[in-house]
Design an enzyme around this catalytic site. Structure first.
Site, PDB file in Angstrom:
ATOM      1  CG  ASP A 105      -0.398  -0.137   2.507  1.00 34.28           C
ATOM      2  OD1 ASP A 105       0.767  -0.579   2.578  1.00 34.28           O
ATOM      3  OD2 ASP A 105      -1.062   0.197   3.501  1.00 34.28           O
ATOM      4  CB  SER A 150       2.251  -8.048   0.068  1.00 29.66           C
ATOM      5  OG  SER A 150       2.393  -8.323   1.445  1.00 29.66           O
ATOM      6  CG  ASP A 152       2.759  -9.287   4.960  1.00 29.61           C
ATOM      7  OD1 ASP A 152       3.427 -10.313   5.140  1.00 29.61           O
ATOM      8  OD2 ASP A 152       3.224  -8.137   5.077  1.00 29.61           O
ATOM      9  NE  ARG A 196       5.025  -5.086   6.703  1.00 34.52           N
ATOM     10  CZ  ARG A 196       6.275  -4.637   6.597  1.00 34.52           C
ATOM     11  NH1 ARG A 196       6.737  -3.806   7.501  1.00 34.52           N
ATOM     12  NH2 ARG A 196       7.039  -4.973   5.591  1.00 34.52           N
ATOM     13  CD  GLU A 250       6.333 -10.546  10.987  1.00 37.96           C
ATOM     14  OE1 GLU A 250       7.528 -10.699  11.253  1.00 37.96           O
ATOM     15  OE2 GLU A 250       5.939 -10.071   9.902  1.00 37.96           O
ATOM     16  NE  ARG A 278      15.067 -28.319  21.402  1.00 39.23           N
ATOM     17  CZ  ARG A 278      15.030 -28.859  22.621  1.00 39.23           C
ATOM     18  NH1 ARG A 278      14.128 -28.457  23.501  1.00 39.23           N
ATOM     19  NH2 ARG A 278      15.900 -29.791  22.963  1.00 39.23           N
ATOM     20  CB  VAL A 285      12.210 -19.895   4.793  1.00 36.28           C
ATOM     21  CG1 VAL A 285      11.500 -21.089   4.204  1.00 36.28           C
ATOM     22  CG2 VAL A 285      13.653 -20.230   5.135  1.00 36.28           C
ATOM     23  NE  ARG A 287      10.151 -10.691   1.547  1.00 43.21           N
ATOM     24  CZ  ARG A 287      10.670  -9.640   2.162  1.00 43.21           C
ATOM     25  NH1 ARG A 287      10.133  -9.210   3.278  1.00 43.21           N
ATOM     26  NH2 ARG A 287      11.695  -9.022   1.673  1.00 43.21           N
TER      27      ARG A 287
HETATM   28  O1  F6P Z   1       5.600  -7.419   4.125  1.00 42.99           O
HETATM   29  C1  F6P Z   1       6.277  -8.604   3.899  1.00 42.99           C
HETATM   30  C2  F6P Z   1       7.164  -8.984   5.046  1.00 42.99           C
HETATM   31  O2  F6P Z   1       7.806 -10.195   4.731  1.00 42.99           O
HETATM   32  C3  F6P Z   1       6.470  -9.081   6.408  1.00 42.99           C
HETATM   33  O3  F6P Z   1       5.748 -10.285   6.556  1.00 42.99           O
HETATM   34  C4  F6P Z   1       7.639  -8.910   7.344  1.00 42.99           C
HETATM   35  O4  F6P Z   1       7.232  -8.382   8.569  1.00 42.99           O
HETATM   36  C5  F6P Z   1       8.537  -7.944   6.606  1.00 42.99           C
HETATM   37  O5  F6P Z   1       8.173  -7.993   5.243  1.00 42.99           O
HETATM   38  C6  F6P Z   1      10.008  -8.204   6.734  1.00 42.99           C
HETATM   39  O6  F6P Z   1      10.683  -7.154   6.128  1.00 42.99           O
HETATM   40  P1  F6P Z   1      12.226  -7.187   5.737  1.00 42.99           P
HETATM   41  O7  F6P Z   1      12.374  -8.064   4.524  1.00 42.99           O
HETATM   42  O8  F6P Z   1      12.555  -5.774   5.463  1.00 42.99           O
HETATM   43  O9  F6P Z   1      12.957  -7.787   6.915  1.00 42.99           O
END
Ligand code: F6P
Length: 363
Positions: A105, A150, A152, A196, A250, A278, A285, A287
């Site tokens: 966005d 994205s 997300d 995110r 997260e 654990r 990974v 992404r």
């Molecule tokens: O927006 C995609 C994302 O992978 C989120 O899930 C994550 O919080 C963030 O980007 C991580 O960002 P960077 O690659 O800058 O560490």
């Protein structure tokens, strides 16, 4: 033919290459000159070899690749007026008046601001003698079209963003792998997944992998969550299960807004249940790696629709974002979707979770 440029901005995601490829090929098919802008908005500001004409063959063999082959960046220069003046000159010099932005966005909002400033920016360039009156007359309007890339799935208006499905594949592959080792040792695992402020990956990943518990930002648990969690884990063990899987987004918090981290959950499980526990943080990974069939086809369909939207744009038409609605690639007003996405973030910050979920709708 018309000049079209395509760029990817912000965090990369699987399927961006399929979208880039579709923009190039549909654009060329329709007689346009298509350009890559490399390294996101930074490449537009810097110009030179960062803006290159694409050919049919230049997008061969990229559909299966993860990430974005034309590079991406988070760019500060584009947020300044001199940066945007430089970007505008670089586009006008090449006769580019159509822009496809693949990003989140923030990246799409930047494109819209640029479009709104456009005529004024060209006047300034003429005054500074950086472009000619003739160039200004030829490039009177900037048309833009967005696509959301994205993992997300946090954008309002589209059922899926490009990359989400592939990230889910990474997540369930990881959970399946963890399950086999957890089973052997009768362990409990806590997996932290990305997203995110959005819990989509965690929620759908948990459903698809038969996890025992999930924590997502949109549904923060009551302060007494540790007891509830322990009851559930105990119940599963008593039913004969040799392991437990807990997935935490997260961005997860409790009702007070305090983060619920994998460490915090581990402490609870170890202290109260004395289970061998654990933590696995999946990280980037999720992404990486090759895009799923769904993301490849999604990228293709959205890319094609974006070019069609630009071809049909008139000076007074509004900018669009291409979205998936049901199983259709459709055009929606860009800024209305961005505003709704921002309203979700605001509602969550104000702890109005029901409002946030309502606003987010199907996605
Ligand atoms: O927006 C995609 C994302 O992978 C989120 O899930 C994550 O919080 C963030 O980007 C991580 O960002 P960077 O690659 O800058 O560490």
């Amino acid at each position: 033919g018309k000049g079209i440029a395509v760029l990817t901005s912000g965090g990369d995601s699987q399927g961006m290459n399929a979208a880039t490829r579709a923009v190039v090929r549909v654009g060329i098919y329709l007689g346009c000159k298509v350009y890559f802008i490399k390294e996101g908005y930074q490449g537009m500001v810097d110009g030179s070899t960062n803006i290159v004409e694409a050919s049919w063959g230049s997008v061969s063999g990229i559909i299966h690749k993860g990430g974005t082959v034309i590079g991406s960046a988070r760019c500060k220069d584009f947020m300044t007026r001199p940066g945007r003046l430089s970007a505008a000159k670089n586009l006008v010099d090449r006769g580019i008046t159509n822009l496809v932005v693949i990003g989140g966005d923030g990246s799409l909002t930047g494109a819209n601001l640029f479009r709104q400033e456009w005529p004024g920016i060209l006047d300034e360039l003429v005054t500074q003698k950086k472009i000619t009156e003739e160039q200004r007359a030829k490039c009177g309007h900037l048309n833009i079209c967005g696509m959301v890339g994205s993992i997300d799935n946090d954008f309002c208006g589209t059922d899926m963003t490009i990359g989400t499905d592939s990230a889910l594949h990474r997540i369930i592959d990881a959970v399946d792998a963890i399950v086999s080792t957890a089973y052997s040792h009768q362990r409990t695992f806590i997996l932290e997944v990305m997203g995110r402020h959005c819990g989509y990956l965690a929620l759908v990943g948990a459903l698809a992998s038969e996890a025992d518990y999930v924590f997502i930002p949109e549904w923060p648990p009551e302060i007494g969550w540790p007891a509830k969690l322990c009851n559930k884990l105990t119940q599963e063990r008593e039913a004969g299960q040799r392991l437990n899987i807990i997935i935490v987004a997260e961005g997860a918090t409790d009702r007070n807004g305090d983060p619920i981290t994998a460490e915090k959950i581990k402490q609870v499980v170890v202290e109260k249940l004395n289970q061998d526990t654990r933590i696995t943080v999946l990280g980037h990974v999720q992404r990486g790696g090759s895009p799923s069939a769904f993301d490849r086809v999604l990228g293709c369909r959205m890319g094609a629709e974006a070019v069609m939207a630009l071809m049909e744009a008139s000076p007074d038409s509004q900018p669009y974002v291409v979205s998936l609605d049901g199983n259709q690639a459709v055009r929606l007003p860009l800024m209305a979707c961005v505003e709704k996405t921002k309203a979700v973030a605001k509602a969550m910050a104000e702890k109005e979770w029901d409002v946030a979920v309502q606003l987010r709708g199907r996605s």
